[in-house]
Design a protein around this motif. Sequence first.
Motif, PDB file in Angstrom:
ATOM      1  N   ARG A 182      -2.387   5.056  -4.501  1.00 16.06           N
ATOM      2  CA  ARG A 182      -2.458   4.783  -3.058  1.00 16.06           C
ATOM      3  C   ARG A 182      -3.912   4.542  -2.640  1.00 16.06           C
ATOM      4  NH1 ARG A 182       0.586   6.338   1.555  1.00 16.06           N
ATOM      5  NH2 ARG A 182       2.430   6.030   0.242  1.00 16.06           N
ATOM      6  N   ALA A 183      -4.823   5.360  -3.161  1.00 13.95           N
ATOM      7  CA  ALA A 183      -6.238   5.206  -2.816  1.00 13.95           C
ATOM      8  C   ALA A 183      -6.806   3.889  -3.329  1.00 13.95           C
ATOM      9  CB  ALA A 183      -7.045   6.378  -3.386  1.00 13.95           C
ATOM     10  N   MET A 184      -6.380   3.472  -4.516  1.00  8.89           N
ATOM     11  CA  MET A 184      -6.856   2.194  -5.059  1.00  8.89           C
ATOM     12  C   MET A 184      -6.398   1.020  -4.199  1.00  8.89           C
ATOM     13  SD  MET A 184      -6.500   2.582  -9.207  1.00  8.89           S
ATOM     14  CE  MET A 184      -7.370   1.059  -9.533  1.00  8.89           C
ATOM     15  N   LEU A 185      -5.140   1.035  -3.811  1.00  9.22           N
ATOM     16  CA  LEU A 185      -4.609  -0.059  -3.004  1.00  9.22           C
ATOM     17  C   LEU A 185      -5.247  -0.085  -1.621  1.00  9.22           C
ATOM     18  CD1 LEU A 185      -0.830   0.158  -4.001  1.00  9.22           C
ATOM     19  CD2 LEU A 185      -2.488  -1.575  -4.731  1.00  9.22           C
ATOM     20  N   GLU A 186      -5.434   1.081  -1.031  1.00 13.43           N
ATOM     21  CA  GLU A 186      -6.111   1.153   0.269  1.00 13.43           C
ATOM     22  C   GLU A 186      -7.530   0.611   0.162  1.00 13.43           C
ATOM     23  OE1 GLU A 186      -5.233   1.767   3.238  1.00 13.43           O
ATOM     24  OE2 GLU A 186      -3.557   3.178   3.332  1.00 13.43           O
TER      25      GLU A 186
ATOM     26  N   LEU B 109      -5.690  -2.211 -13.243  1.00 12.64           N
ATOM     27  CA  LEU B 109      -5.505  -2.444 -11.812  1.00 12.64           C
ATOM     28  C   LEU B 109      -4.527  -3.590 -11.569  1.00 12.64           C
ATOM     29  CD1 LEU B 109      -6.076  -1.943  -8.869  1.00 12.64           C
ATOM     30  CD2 LEU B 109      -8.236  -3.200  -9.103  1.00 12.64           C
ATOM     31  N   TRP B 110      -4.661  -4.671 -12.316  1.00 14.49           N
ATOM     32  CA  TRP B 110      -3.728  -5.791 -12.178  1.00 14.49           C
ATOM     33  C   TRP B 110      -2.299  -5.335 -12.448  1.00 14.49           C
ATOM     34  CZ3 TRP B 110      -4.118 -11.379 -11.820  1.00 14.49           C
ATOM     35  CH2 TRP B 110      -5.370 -11.819 -11.379  1.00 14.49           C
ATOM     36  N   ALA B 111      -2.125  -4.535 -13.483  1.00 17.34           N
ATOM     37  CA  ALA B 111      -0.782  -4.058 -13.831  1.00 17.34           C
ATOM     38  C   ALA B 111      -0.206  -3.183 -12.724  1.00 17.34           C
ATOM     39  CB  ALA B 111      -0.827  -3.294 -15.151  1.00 17.34           C
ATOM     40  N   LEU B 112      -1.048  -2.344 -12.118  1.00 17.65           N
ATOM     41  CA  LEU B 112      -0.584  -1.477 -11.041  1.00 17.65           C
ATOM     42  C   LEU B 112      -0.157  -2.289  -9.817  1.00 17.65           C
ATOM     43  CD1 LEU B 112      -3.192   1.430 -11.244  1.00 17.65           C
ATOM     44  CD2 LEU B 112      -0.750   1.557 -11.759  1.00 17.65           C
ATOM     45  N   VAL B 113      -0.937  -3.309  -9.481  1.00 16.54           N
ATOM     46  CA  VAL B 113      -0.570  -4.159  -8.342  1.00 16.54           C
ATOM     47  C   VAL B 113       0.768  -4.845  -8.610  1.00 16.54           C
ATOM     48  CG1 VAL B 113      -1.184  -6.246  -7.059  1.00 16.54           C
ATOM     49  CG2 VAL B 113      -2.927  -4.513  -7.518  1.00 16.54           C
TER      50      VAL B 113
ATOM     51  N   ILE C 234       0.822  -1.212   0.000  1.00 18.29           N
ATOM     52  CA  ILE C 234       0.000   0.000   0.000  1.00 18.29           C
ATOM     53  C   ILE C 234       0.855   1.261   0.000  1.00 18.29           C
ATOM     54  CG2 ILE C 234      -1.594   1.360   1.422  1.00 18.29           C
ATOM     55  CD1 ILE C 234      -2.953  -1.261   2.189  1.00 18.29           C
ATOM     56  N   THR C 235       1.976   1.214   0.695  1.00 17.66           N
ATOM     57  CA  THR C 235       2.835   2.403   0.791  1.00 17.66           C
ATOM     58  C   THR C 235       3.868   2.468  -0.327  1.00 17.66           C
ATOM     59  OG1 THR C 235       4.293   1.231   2.336  1.00 17.66           O
ATOM     60  CG2 THR C 235       2.541   2.587   3.281  1.00 17.66           C
ATOM     61  N   ALA C 236       3.820   1.524  -1.257  1.00 18.03           N
ATOM     62  CA  ALA C 236       4.785   1.539  -2.367  1.00 18.03           C
ATOM     63  C   ALA C 236       4.644   2.776  -3.260  1.00 18.03           C
ATOM     64  CB  ALA C 236       4.665   0.263  -3.192  1.00 18.03           C
ATOM     65  N   PRO C 237       3.410   3.234  -3.584  1.00 20.49           N
ATOM     66  CA  PRO C 237       3.294   4.498  -4.331  1.00 20.49           C
ATOM     67  C   PRO C 237       3.802   5.654  -3.467  1.00 20.49           C
ATOM     68  CG  PRO C 237       1.246   3.245  -4.433  1.00 20.49           C
ATOM     69  CD  PRO C 237       2.094   2.597  -3.392  1.00 20.49           C
TER      70      PRO C 237
ATOM     71  N   PRO D  17      -4.666  -8.525  -7.343  1.00 17.23           N
ATOM     72  CA  PRO D  17      -5.755  -7.891  -6.588  1.00 17.23           C
ATOM     73  C   PRO D  17      -6.544  -8.894  -5.758  1.00 17.23           C
ATOM     74  CG  PRO D  17      -5.649  -6.945  -8.767  1.00 17.23           C
ATOM     75  CD  PRO D  17      -4.676  -8.095  -8.758  1.00 17.23           C
ATOM     76  N   HIS D  18      -6.706 -10.112  -6.274  1.00 10.58           N
ATOM     77  CA  HIS D  18      -7.469 -11.109  -5.525  1.00 10.58           C
ATOM     78  C   HIS D  18      -6.718 -11.547  -4.273  1.00 10.58           C
ATOM     79  CE1 HIS D  18     -11.232 -13.241  -5.796  1.00 10.58           C
ATOM     80  NE2 HIS D  18     -10.658 -14.341  -5.345  1.00 10.58           N
TER      81      HIS D  18
END
Length: 319
Positions: A139-143, A228-232, A125-128, A247-248
């Motif tokens: 950050r908001a997406m991961l949170e 989203l998958w690519a961002l994760v 979550i804190t990687a961005p 994401p899953h």
Amino acid sequence: MSLSELVSDVAAFRNYMLSERGMADNTVQAYGRDLERYAKWAALVKFEEYLKPALKDLARYVGFLHDEKLAPPSIARHLVSLKMFYRFLRMEERADAATVDLLGSPKLWERVPEVLPPTAVEALITAPQAGDRFFLRDRAMLETLYATGCRASEVVNLKLVDVYLDAAFLKCVGKGSKQRVVPLGRPALAALRAYISGASAEGGRSPTGGADVVFVSKTGRPLTRIHLWALVKKYCKRAGLPSTVSPHTMRHSFATHLLSGGADLRSVQEMLGHASIQTTQIYTHIDRDRLKAIHRQFHPKGQNPPDGPAPGGEKPAAQ
């Protein structure tokens, strides 16, 4: 110590969960089945020092669960059951705190590829970081992924009108167009507020180009599940996490951490959207305040602010 004592301790634990904790019978049975498998393994390998297991002993048990062809989420549930069991033994002064701590060890949880320990979730979550092109959005997406346990498709399709930051919850449309209410903890609320009201130069949402979804590209277009998958994957690499994380994985981790903290299966089921909840039945079949209390008590990042309007407005999300 004899293995018959382990069987006796498991029976005492089941009685404690049912009579003193008042847990549902199906929940107690699920914990019991998991612990019976633990006793089976202990007898198989003649592991009699079960009150003082070392990390290598617990790792051997995880290996046994893999050999039994159990799916990663099932293995994670077995570890949750084991942690609850050793908490009981600690309360009975038969085991010490070190054993409970071992069951939360990142090294142990790394052996369950589809569930991350809380420390690894925090690293993701804190990687961005500030300075990244889409820092606030990512950050908001991961949170949001971790705070809600939502599926990837549910996060990218989340609409502004369904985000209630003042009341600390969001409405999510899941499979079969079923709608559910999911609480939001303080970190997710802060990240969403920062993103929705943030400057586009920092990855904030404004200006958006008129899209009604929460998470958008620089041009205001809705993101896709592939984005989203690519961002994760991108932030997993930055945080040094396995490439298998998706994401899953965050959804599995959300549920596992709630159960590990003591949440009942029914409440977790509701938050995951596994119940048959129709759009018109949201406020009659789901007690939002009860779910918020469960989330606040058991989720590692679920410390909700007091009820009432959020600072700076009643509903930051644009209509």
